[in-house]
Design a protein around this motif. Structure first.
Motif, PDB file in Angstrom:
ATOM      1  N   MET A   1       1.280  -1.406   0.233  1.00 16.04           N
ATOM      2  CA  MET A   1      -0.141   0.126   0.532  1.00 16.04           C
ATOM      3  C   MET A   1       0.783   1.445  -0.092  1.00 16.04           C
ATOM      4  O   MET A   1       0.374   2.201  -0.292  1.00 16.04           O
ATOM      5  CB  MET A   1      -0.771   0.209   1.192  1.00 16.04           C
ATOM      6  N   ASN A   2       2.308   0.957   0.497  1.00 15.08           N
ATOM      7  CA  ASN A   2       2.838   2.093   0.512  1.00 15.08           C
ATOM      8  C   ASN A   2       4.280   1.502  -0.230  1.00 15.08           C
ATOM      9  O   ASN A   2       5.289   0.947   1.134  1.00 15.08           O
ATOM     10  CB  ASN A   2       3.231   3.223   2.121  1.00 15.08           C
ATOM     11  N   THR A   3       4.051   2.463  -1.983  1.00 13.57           N
ATOM     12  CA  THR A   3       5.709   1.251  -1.781  1.00 13.57           C
ATOM     13  C   THR A   3       6.998   2.016  -1.284  1.00 13.57           C
ATOM     14  O   THR A   3       7.596   0.647  -1.502  1.00 13.57           O
ATOM     15  CB  THR A   3       5.237   1.499  -2.897  1.00 13.57           C
ATOM     16  N   ILE A   4       7.021   2.577  -1.093  1.00 19.59           N
ATOM     17  CA  ILE A   4       8.392   3.671  -0.730  1.00 19.59           C
ATOM     18  C   ILE A   4       8.813   2.691   0.780  1.00 19.59           C
ATOM     19  O   ILE A   4       9.714   2.938   1.036  1.00 19.59           O
ATOM     20  CB  ILE A   4       8.560   5.284  -0.089  1.00 19.59           C
ATOM     21  N   LYS A   5       7.621   2.789   1.540  1.00 20.25           N
ATOM     22  CA  LYS A   5       8.040   1.958   3.056  1.00 20.25           C
ATOM     23  C   LYS A   5       8.052   0.182   2.560  1.00 20.25           C
ATOM     24  O   LYS A   5       8.982  -0.057   3.016  1.00 20.25           O
ATOM     25  CB  LYS A   5       6.858   1.927   3.942  1.00 20.25           C
ATOM     26  N   ASP A   6       7.449  -0.330   1.572  1.00 23.00           N
ATOM     27  CA  ASP A   6       7.532  -1.459   1.290  1.00 23.00           C
ATOM     28  C   ASP A   6       9.525  -1.995   1.003  1.00 23.00           C
ATOM     29  O   ASP A   6      10.260  -2.426   0.865  1.00 23.00           O
ATOM     30  CB  ASP A   6       6.587  -1.709  -0.088  1.00 23.00           C
ATOM     31  N   ARG A 106       0.619   8.780  13.929  1.00 22.13           N
ATOM     32  CA  ARG A 106      -0.140   7.784  14.517  1.00 22.13           C
ATOM     33  C   ARG A 106      -1.224   7.780  15.115  1.00 22.13           C
ATOM     34  O   ARG A 106      -1.168   8.950  16.075  1.00 22.13           O
ATOM     35  CB  ARG A 106       0.675   6.572  14.719  1.00 22.13           C
ATOM     36  N   TYR A 107      -2.483   7.434  14.674  1.00 21.01           N
ATOM     37  CA  TYR A 107      -4.373   7.967  15.000  1.00 21.01           C
ATOM     38  C   TYR A 107      -4.161   6.975  16.827  1.00 21.01           C
ATOM     39  O   TYR A 107      -3.187   5.873  16.578  1.00 21.01           O
ATOM     40  CB  TYR A 107      -4.577   7.217  14.402  1.00 21.01           C
ATOM     41  N   TYR A 108      -4.574   7.784  17.184  1.00 15.52           N
ATOM     42  CA  TYR A 108      -5.295   6.754  19.153  1.00 15.52           C
ATOM     43  C   TYR A 108      -5.259   4.974  18.351  1.00 15.52           C
ATOM     44  O   TYR A 108      -6.291   5.381  17.310  1.00 15.52           O
ATOM     45  CB  TYR A 108      -6.235   7.799  18.964  1.00 15.52           C
ATOM     46  N   ARG A 119      -7.179  13.595   4.131  1.00 11.44           N
ATOM     47  CA  ARG A 119      -6.168  12.286   4.560  1.00 11.44           C
ATOM     48  C   ARG A 119      -4.852  11.344   3.031  1.00 11.44           C
ATOM     49  O   ARG A 119      -4.507  10.648   3.345  1.00 11.44           O
ATOM     50  CB  ARG A 119      -7.194  11.057   4.992  1.00 11.44           C
ATOM     51  N   GLY A 120      -4.874  12.035   2.594  1.00 12.23           N
ATOM     52  CA  GLY A 120      -4.495  11.663   1.462  1.00 12.23           C
ATOM     53  C   GLY A 120      -4.465  11.001   1.344  1.00 12.23           C
ATOM     54  O   GLY A 120      -6.530   9.922   1.187  1.00 12.23           O
ATOM     55  N   GLU A 121      -3.646  10.056  -0.251  1.00 13.33           N
ATOM     56  CA  GLU A 121      -4.624   8.883  -0.905  1.00 13.33           C
ATOM     57  C   GLU A 121      -4.249   7.331  -0.808  1.00 13.33           C
ATOM     58  O   GLU A 121      -3.054   7.217  -0.991  1.00 13.33           O
ATOM     59  CB  GLU A 121      -4.338   9.070  -2.729  1.00 13.33           C
ATOM     60  N   TRP A 122      -4.763   6.672  -0.308  1.00 13.48           N
ATOM     61  CA  TRP A 122      -4.250   6.225   0.395  1.00 13.48           C
ATOM     62  C   TRP A 122      -5.333   4.634   0.130  1.00 13.48           C
ATOM     63  O   TRP A 122      -5.558   3.487   0.787  1.00 13.48           O
ATOM     64  CB  TRP A 122      -4.749   5.726   2.403  1.00 13.48           C
ATOM     65  N   GLY A 123      -6.234   5.166  -0.253  1.00 16.87           N
ATOM     66  CA  GLY A 123      -7.227   3.357  -1.433  1.00 16.87           C
ATOM     67  C   GLY A 123      -8.282   3.880  -0.210  1.00 16.87           C
ATOM     68  O   GLY A 123      -8.850   4.843   0.618  1.00 16.87           O
ATOM     69  N   GLU A 124      -8.903   2.015  -0.335  1.00 20.47           N
ATOM     70  CA  GLU A 124     -11.037   2.136  -0.253  1.00 20.47           C
ATOM     71  C   GLU A 124     -10.223   1.454   0.990  1.00 20.47           C
ATOM     72  O   GLU A 124      -9.976   0.471   0.804  1.00 20.47           O
ATOM     73  CB  GLU A 124     -11.405   1.609  -1.358  1.00 20.47           C
ATOM     74  N   TYR A 128     -13.561   3.974   8.579  1.00 22.24           N
ATOM     75  CA  TYR A 128     -12.768   4.667   9.223  1.00 22.24           C
ATOM     76  C   TYR A 128     -11.424   4.115   9.775  1.00 22.24           C
ATOM     77  O   TYR A 128     -10.396   3.950  10.088  1.00 22.24           O
ATOM     78  CB  TYR A 128     -12.924   5.798   9.916  1.00 22.24           C
ATOM     79  N   ARG A 129     -11.539   3.252  10.917  1.00 22.04           N
ATOM     80  CA  ARG A 129     -11.102   2.621  12.272  1.00 22.04           C
ATOM     81  C   ARG A 129      -9.715   1.357  11.271  1.00 22.04           C
ATOM     82  O   ARG A 129      -8.588   1.878  11.587  1.00 22.04           O
ATOM     83  CB  ARG A 129     -11.972   1.563  13.256  1.00 22.04           C
ATOM     84  N   ASP A 130     -10.463   1.203   9.595  1.00 12.87           N
ATOM     85  CA  ASP A 130      -9.591  -0.183   9.096  1.00 12.87           C
ATOM     86  C   ASP A 130      -8.398   1.045   7.921  1.00 12.87           C
ATOM     87  O   ASP A 130      -7.330   1.080   8.195  1.00 12.87           O
ATOM     88  CB  ASP A 130     -10.239  -0.588   7.786  1.00 12.87           C
ATOM     89  N   TYR A 131      -9.356   2.207   7.869  1.00  7.88           N
ATOM     90  CA  TYR A 131      -7.828   3.434   7.099  1.00  7.88           C
ATOM     91  C   TYR A 131      -7.019   3.823   8.571  1.00  7.88           C
ATOM     92  O   TYR A 131      -6.159   3.687   8.043  1.00  7.88           O
ATOM     93  CB  TYR A 131      -8.978   4.644   7.258  1.00  7.88           C
ATOM     94  N   MET A 132      -7.257   4.065   8.982  1.00  6.67           N
ATOM     95  CA  MET A 132      -6.448   5.033  10.536  1.00  6.67           C
ATOM     96  C   MET A 132      -5.286   3.369  11.115  1.00  6.67           C
ATOM     97  O   MET A 132      -4.218   3.802  10.783  1.00  6.67           O
ATOM     98  CB  MET A 132      -7.183   4.848  11.987  1.00  6.67           C
ATOM     99  N   ASP A 133      -6.169   2.632  10.556  1.00  3.19           N
ATOM    100  CA  ASP A 133      -5.352   1.133  11.275  1.00  3.19           C
ATOM    101  C   ASP A 133      -4.104   1.184  10.134  1.00  3.19           C
ATOM    102  O   ASP A 133      -3.095   0.827  10.054  1.00  3.19           O
ATOM    103  CB  ASP A 133      -5.915  -0.792  11.967  1.00  3.19           C
ATOM    104  N   ALA A 134      -4.318   1.201   8.929  1.00  6.71           N
ATOM    105  CA  ALA A 134      -3.462   1.163   7.728  1.00  6.71           C
ATOM    106  C   ALA A 134      -2.469   1.650   7.610  1.00  6.71           C
ATOM    107  O   ALA A 134      -1.387   1.699   7.732  1.00  6.71           O
ATOM    108  CB  ALA A 134      -4.509   0.623   6.235  1.00  6.71           C
ATOM    109  N   VAL A 135      -3.482   3.327   7.877  1.00  9.69           N
ATOM    110  CA  VAL A 135      -2.148   3.875   7.721  1.00  9.69           C
ATOM    111  C   VAL A 135      -0.557   4.435   9.662  1.00  9.69           C
ATOM    112  O   VAL A 135       0.009   4.642   9.186  1.00  9.69           O
ATOM    113  CB  VAL A 135      -2.564   5.424   7.710  1.00  9.69           C
ATOM    114  N   ASN A 136      -1.862   3.931  10.810  1.00  7.93           N
ATOM    115  CA  ASN A 136      -0.802   3.871  11.073  1.00  7.93           C
ATOM    116  C   ASN A 136       0.520   2.378  11.386  1.00  7.93           C
ATOM    117  O   ASN A 136       1.355   3.286  11.817  1.00  7.93           O
ATOM    118  CB  ASN A 136      -1.319   2.995  12.911  1.00  7.93           C
TER     119      ASN A 136
END
Ligand code: 3PY
Ligand code: MG
Length: 249
Positions: A1-6, A106-108, A119-124, A128-136
Motif C-alpha cells: 500500500m505504501n511502495t516506498i515503505k515496502d 499515528r492515530y489513537y 487523509r491523502g490517497e490511501w485507497g478504499e 474509518y478505523r480500518d483506514y486509521m489502522d492501515a496508515v498507522n
C-alpha cells in the motif's frame, strides 16, 4: 500500500530527489525516482501549500515525502494532511524525541495524530478505523541524525517501533563533529559507519540526505546506506546535452 515503505522494508536501495515550487512536480514524479521530497525546512516549499502538488502525484510510482521544519506534532499533522507517504523529521536527538515523532504520525490508540477528514490517497477502506489502522502501519517515518546527541543515542532512537530509516543530515552532522563540510575525514567517516551499523543492528535502513559533492554514491551503498536524495538538475542537463548531440551528429 505504501511502495516506498515496502521497498525499504524489503532491503531495496531507494533514491529520490527534491522538488521545488518552480518546477512542475509531474516532471520529477514521472522520471523514475522512488520518492519526491518536499523540503519545508530548507527550501521555499510552504507546508500549507503542499496538498495540490501532492494530489498532482496521484497514481504515480514516485512517493511524496515531506521534510517538516521541526519535530513538532502540528508540523507533522500538516504533512500528513497534505497526503505525504512519509515524513522526514530533522534533529531527532533522543529516544523520547523519536517516540514523540512516531506518536504524531499515528492515530489513537498508538499515537495522538489529529484528524479532520483530510487523509491523502490511501485507497478504499470498509471503515474509518480500518483506514486509521492501515496508515498507522504504512507511513514511512524518518528521523534525521545530525547531532552529537543523536550519535550518542543511536540505539535508543533506532529501536523505537515505527522508525524506518536513520537519515543523516550530512552538513549539520559535520558541523557538530567539528569538521564542517569535511565529508572525507576519518572523524566523519567513523560517524557514518556507526550510524550504518546501528541501522543494520535494528533492521532498519540508513540514509544520506544528499551525497556530498564530489563523492560517489556507490561509496555509500558499499557502506550499507539504502536511502538517498540526488540532485536532478545535472542529470537533466546531461540528458538534454546527449539528446541534442545525437540530433546534431
Ligand atoms: C543537513 O545536511 O544537515 C541536512 O539537513 C540536509 O539539508
Ligand atoms: Mg540538517
Amino acid at each position: 500500500m505504501n511502495t516506498i515503505k515496502d521497498a525499504i522494508k524489503s532491503g531495496k536501495t531507494v533514491v529520490g530527489t527534491a522538488g521545488s515550487p518552480s518546477i512542475d512536480v509531474s516532471l520529477l514524479a514521472d522520471a523514475g525516482f522512488d520518492f519526491l521530497l518536499f523540503d519545508t525546512q530548507h527550501s521555499a516549499w510552504e507546508i500549507k501549500q503542499l496538498q495540490p502538488p501532492i494530489q498532482a502525484m496521484r497514481g504515480k510510482e514516485t512517493a511524496p515525502l515531506i521534510r517538516v521544519a521541526a519535530n513538532e506534532a502540528y508540523q507533522i499533522c500538516f504533512a500528513l494532511d497534505a497526503g505525504a507517504r512519509g515524513v522526514i523529521i530533522p534533529m531527532v536527538n533522543t529516544r523520547a524525541e523519536a517516540e514523540a515523532a512516531v506518536r504524531a504520525c499515528r492515530y489513537y490508540p498508538v499515537g495522538n495524530r489529529s484528524n479532520a477528514g483530510v487523509r491523502g490517497e490511501w485507497g478504499e477502506f470498509k471503515t474509518y478505523r480500518d483506514y486509521m489502522d492501515a496508515v498507522n502501519k504504512e507511513l514511512l517515518i524518518v528521523p534525521m541524525i545530525e547531532t552529537n546527541q543523536a550519535l550518542e543515542n543511536l540505539d535508543a532512537i533506532a529501536s523505537v517501533p515505527g522508525v524506518d530509516v536513520l537519515l543523516i543530515g550530512p552538513s549539520d552532522l559535520s558541523i557538530e563533529l567539528g569538521v564542517p563540510l569535511d565529508y572525507a575525514c576519518d572523524t566523519y567517516q567513523r560517524a557514518l559507519d556507526k550510524i550504518a551499523a546501528a541501522a543494520a543492528k535494528h533492521g532498519i535502513a540508513a540514509g544520506m540526505y544528499f551525497i556530498p559533492p564530489g563523492m560517489d554514491p556507490s561509496f555509500f551503498v558499499q557502506k550499507g546506506f539504502k536511502f538517498f536524495t540526488m540532485p536532478w538538475g545535472s542529470w537533466a542537463q546531461a540528458g538534454i546535452r546527449n539528446a541534442l548531440a545525437e540530433i546534431k551528429r
